[in-house]
Design a protein around this motif. Sequence first.
Motif, PDB file in Angstrom:
ATOM      1  N   LYS A  40      46.193  46.352  44.209  1.00 61.81           N
ATOM      2  CA  LYS A  40      47.058  45.701  43.220  1.00 61.81           C
ATOM      3  C   LYS A  40      46.386  44.431  42.723  1.00 61.81           C
ATOM      4  CE  LYS A  40      51.720  47.195  44.179  1.00 61.81           C
ATOM      5  NZ  LYS A  40      52.261  47.468  42.858  1.00 61.81           N
ATOM      6  N   ASN A  41      46.558  44.178  41.442  1.00 61.47           N
ATOM      7  CA  ASN A  41      46.020  42.962  40.844  1.00 61.47           C
ATOM      8  C   ASN A  41      46.912  41.795  41.247  1.00 61.47           C
ATOM      9  OD1 ASN A  41      45.183  40.875  39.176  1.00 61.47           O
ATOM     10  ND2 ASN A  41      44.823  42.218  37.428  1.00 61.47           N
ATOM     11  N   PRO A  42      46.383  40.802  41.980  1.00 63.52           N
ATOM     12  CA  PRO A  42      47.219  39.688  42.431  1.00 63.52           C
ATOM     13  C   PRO A  42      47.741  38.825  41.272  1.00 63.52           C
ATOM     14  CG  PRO A  42      44.921  39.274  42.956  1.00 63.52           C
ATOM     15  CD  PRO A  42      45.005  40.677  42.419  1.00 63.52           C
ATOM     16  N   SER A  50      30.346  50.179  35.169  1.00 63.49           N
ATOM     17  CA  SER A  50      31.387  49.437  34.444  1.00 63.49           C
ATOM     18  C   SER A  50      32.289  48.631  35.370  1.00 63.49           C
ATOM     19  CB  SER A  50      32.241  50.413  33.630  1.00 63.49           C
ATOM     20  OG  SER A  50      31.439  51.078  32.689  1.00 63.49           O
ATOM     21  N   ILE A  51      32.065  48.758  36.670  1.00 70.09           N
ATOM     22  CA  ILE A  51      32.889  48.053  37.661  1.00 70.09           C
ATOM     23  C   ILE A  51      32.082  46.891  38.231  1.00 70.09           C
ATOM     24  CG2 ILE A  51      34.099  48.272  39.870  1.00 70.09           C
ATOM     25  CD1 ILE A  51      34.368  51.307  39.206  1.00 70.09           C
ATOM     26  N   ASP A  52      32.662  45.698  38.188  1.00 73.27           N
ATOM     27  CA  ASP A  52      32.006  44.522  38.757  1.00 73.27           C
ATOM     28  C   ASP A  52      31.822  44.755  40.253  1.00 73.27           C
ATOM     29  OD1 ASP A  52      32.063  41.806  40.192  1.00 73.27           O
ATOM     30  OD2 ASP A  52      31.706  41.246  38.109  1.00 73.27           O
ATOM     31  N   LYS A  53      30.600  44.588  40.725  1.00 73.38           N
ATOM     32  CA  LYS A  53      30.318  44.951  42.122  1.00 73.38           C
ATOM     33  C   LYS A  53      30.915  43.995  43.140  1.00 73.38           C
ATOM     34  CE  LYS A  53      25.597  43.232  41.983  1.00 73.38           C
ATOM     35  NZ  LYS A  53      24.207  43.569  42.110  1.00 73.38           N
ATOM     36  N   GLU A  54      31.340  42.807  42.732  1.00 73.71           N
ATOM     37  CA  GLU A  54      31.924  41.864  43.685  1.00 73.71           C
ATOM     38  C   GLU A  54      33.402  41.576  43.410  1.00 73.71           C
ATOM     39  OE1 GLU A  54      30.203  41.221  46.300  1.00 73.71           O
ATOM     40  OE2 GLU A  54      28.356  42.042  45.475  1.00 73.71           O
ATOM     41  N   GLU A  55      33.741  41.355  42.152  1.00 78.45           N
ATOM     42  CA  GLU A  55      35.089  40.907  41.799  1.00 78.45           C
ATOM     43  C   GLU A  55      36.081  42.033  41.533  1.00 78.45           C
ATOM     44  OE1 GLU A  55      35.779  37.586  41.858  1.00 78.45           O
ATOM     45  OE2 GLU A  55      33.703  37.340  42.510  1.00 78.45           O
ATOM     46  N   GLY A  56      35.598  43.259  41.420  1.00 75.83           N
ATOM     47  CA  GLY A  56      36.482  44.343  41.019  1.00 75.83           C
ATOM     48  C   GLY A  56      36.750  44.260  39.524  1.00 75.83           C
ATOM     49  N   THR A  57      37.345  45.305  38.979  1.00 73.84           N
ATOM     50  CA  THR A  57      37.584  45.382  37.539  1.00 73.84           C
ATOM     51  C   THR A  57      38.919  46.045  37.278  1.00 73.84           C
ATOM     52  OG1 THR A  57      35.202  45.596  37.183  1.00 73.84           O
ATOM     53  CG2 THR A  57      36.623  46.270  35.366  1.00 73.84           C
ATOM     54  N   PRO A  58      39.719  45.487  36.344  1.00 78.29           N
ATOM     55  CA  PRO A  58      40.961  46.177  35.987  1.00 78.29           C
ATOM     56  C   PRO A  58      40.645  47.560  35.425  1.00 78.29           C
ATOM     57  CG  PRO A  58      40.890  43.970  35.020  1.00 78.29           C
ATOM     58  CD  PRO A  58      39.530  44.250  35.600  1.00 78.29           C
ATOM     59  N   GLY A  62      49.277  45.723  37.287  1.00 74.56           N
ATOM     60  CA  GLY A  62      47.918  46.223  37.133  1.00 74.56           C
ATOM     61  C   GLY A  62      47.238  46.576  38.445  1.00 74.56           C
ATOM     62  N   VAL A  63      46.138  47.266  38.321  1.00 70.89           N
ATOM     63  CA  VAL A  63      45.342  47.692  39.471  1.00 70.89           C
ATOM     64  C   VAL A  63      43.902  47.243  39.245  1.00 70.89           C
ATOM     65  CG1 VAL A  63      44.450  49.706  40.718  1.00 70.89           C
ATOM     66  CG2 VAL A  63      46.799  49.705  39.886  1.00 70.89           C
ATOM     67  N   LEU A  64      43.293  46.731  40.295  1.00 75.38           N
ATOM     68  CA  LEU A  64      41.869  46.395  40.254  1.00 75.38           C
ATOM     69  C   LEU A  64      41.098  47.479  40.994  1.00 75.38           C
ATOM     70  CD1 LEU A  64      41.914  42.561  41.004  1.00 75.38           C
ATOM     71  CD2 LEU A  64      41.481  43.668  38.806  1.00 75.38           C
ATOM     72  N   ILE A  65      39.951  47.836  40.459  1.00 71.52           N
ATOM     73  CA  ILE A  65      39.089  48.849  41.059  1.00 71.52           C
ATOM     74  C   ILE A  65      37.917  48.123  41.714  1.00 71.52           C
ATOM     75  CG2 ILE A  65      37.708  50.911  40.640  1.00 71.52           C
ATOM     76  CD1 ILE A  65      40.704  51.217  39.900  1.00 71.52           C
ATOM     77  N   TYR A  66      37.706  48.405  42.989  1.00 65.11           N
ATOM     78  CA  TYR A  66      36.599  47.815  43.748  1.00 65.11           C
ATOM     79  C   TYR A  66      35.659  48.911  44.226  1.00 65.11           C
ATOM     80  CZ  TYR A  66      39.255  43.468  44.022  1.00 65.11           C
ATOM     81  OH  TYR A  66      39.936  42.319  43.714  1.00 65.11           O
ATOM     82  N   LEU A  67      34.382  48.585  44.280  1.00 61.27           N
ATOM     83  CA  LEU A  67      33.389  49.512  44.811  1.00 61.27           C
ATOM     84  C   LEU A  67      33.375  49.430  46.334  1.00 61.27           C
ATOM     85  CD1 LEU A  67      30.441  48.668  42.392  1.00 61.27           C
ATOM     86  CD2 LEU A  67      31.869  50.715  42.322  1.00 61.27           C
ATOM     87  N   THR A  68      33.239  50.580  46.971  1.00 60.21           N
ATOM     88  CA  THR A  68      33.011  50.609  48.412  1.00 60.21           C
ATOM     89  C   THR A  68      31.508  50.373  48.626  1.00 60.21           C
ATOM     90  OG1 THR A  68      32.546  52.980  48.398  1.00 60.21           O
ATOM     91  CG2 THR A  68      34.865  52.321  48.734  1.00 60.21           C
ATOM     92  N   ASP A  69      31.080  50.293  49.873  1.00 62.71           N
ATOM     93  CA  ASP A  69      29.641  50.137  50.134  1.00 62.71           C
ATOM     94  C   ASP A  69      28.865  51.312  49.547  1.00 62.71           C
ATOM     95  OD1 ASP A  69      29.996  47.714  51.389  1.00 62.71           O
ATOM     96  OD2 ASP A  69      30.032  48.555  53.414  1.00 62.71           O
ATOM     97  N   LEU A  70      29.396  52.530  49.720  1.00 65.56           N
ATOM     98  CA  LEU A  70      28.748  53.707  49.150  1.00 65.56           C
ATOM     99  C   LEU A  70      28.743  53.619  47.619  1.00 65.56           C
ATOM    100  CD1 LEU A  70      27.421  56.472  49.450  1.00 65.56           C
ATOM    101  CD2 LEU A  70      29.725  57.482  49.552  1.00 65.56           C
TER     102      LEU A  70
END
Length: 143
Positions: A80-82, A40-48, A87-95
């Motif tokens: 933080k969502n710029p 459910s998390i965009d792998k490049e852009e992050g997701t709220p 809001g907060v954006l969730i980003y995937l790490t490499d793992l």
Amino acid sequence: MREKTIDYILRATWQAVSRMYNEEASKFDGSMAIGFALLSIDKEEGTPSTAISSRMGMEATSLTRTLKTLEEKGLIIRKKNPDDGRGVLIYLTDLGKQMREQSKTTVLKFNEVVKQNISEEKLNHFIEVADVINDLITEKKIF
């Protein structure tokens, strides 16, 4: 029960699917909830974070626990969502990206095997029935 009710069939099927996904995910130190969250998390852009709960059909409190687990396992980072300081954006790490790909592969394999064993016509009927049930519930036409 002499005859299975529709809700029994739905519940039993979902429990079997859930067990199957959890068994597979446990091989990678994960769970079905973790896999679905990663998908459910965009792998490049992050997701709220708010978008993740709606995509998963999950309550905010359950999502908070899942995100905490993802963070503890080093699968996500929060920023933080710029565009919205609250809001907060969730980003995937490499793992997290690696585990997301594993989750995607697992879901696609499930779909492939089901499609190999159920005709397209029957699968389309199943989808139509599920859509009608969801609409009836959403539109509060049952209770």
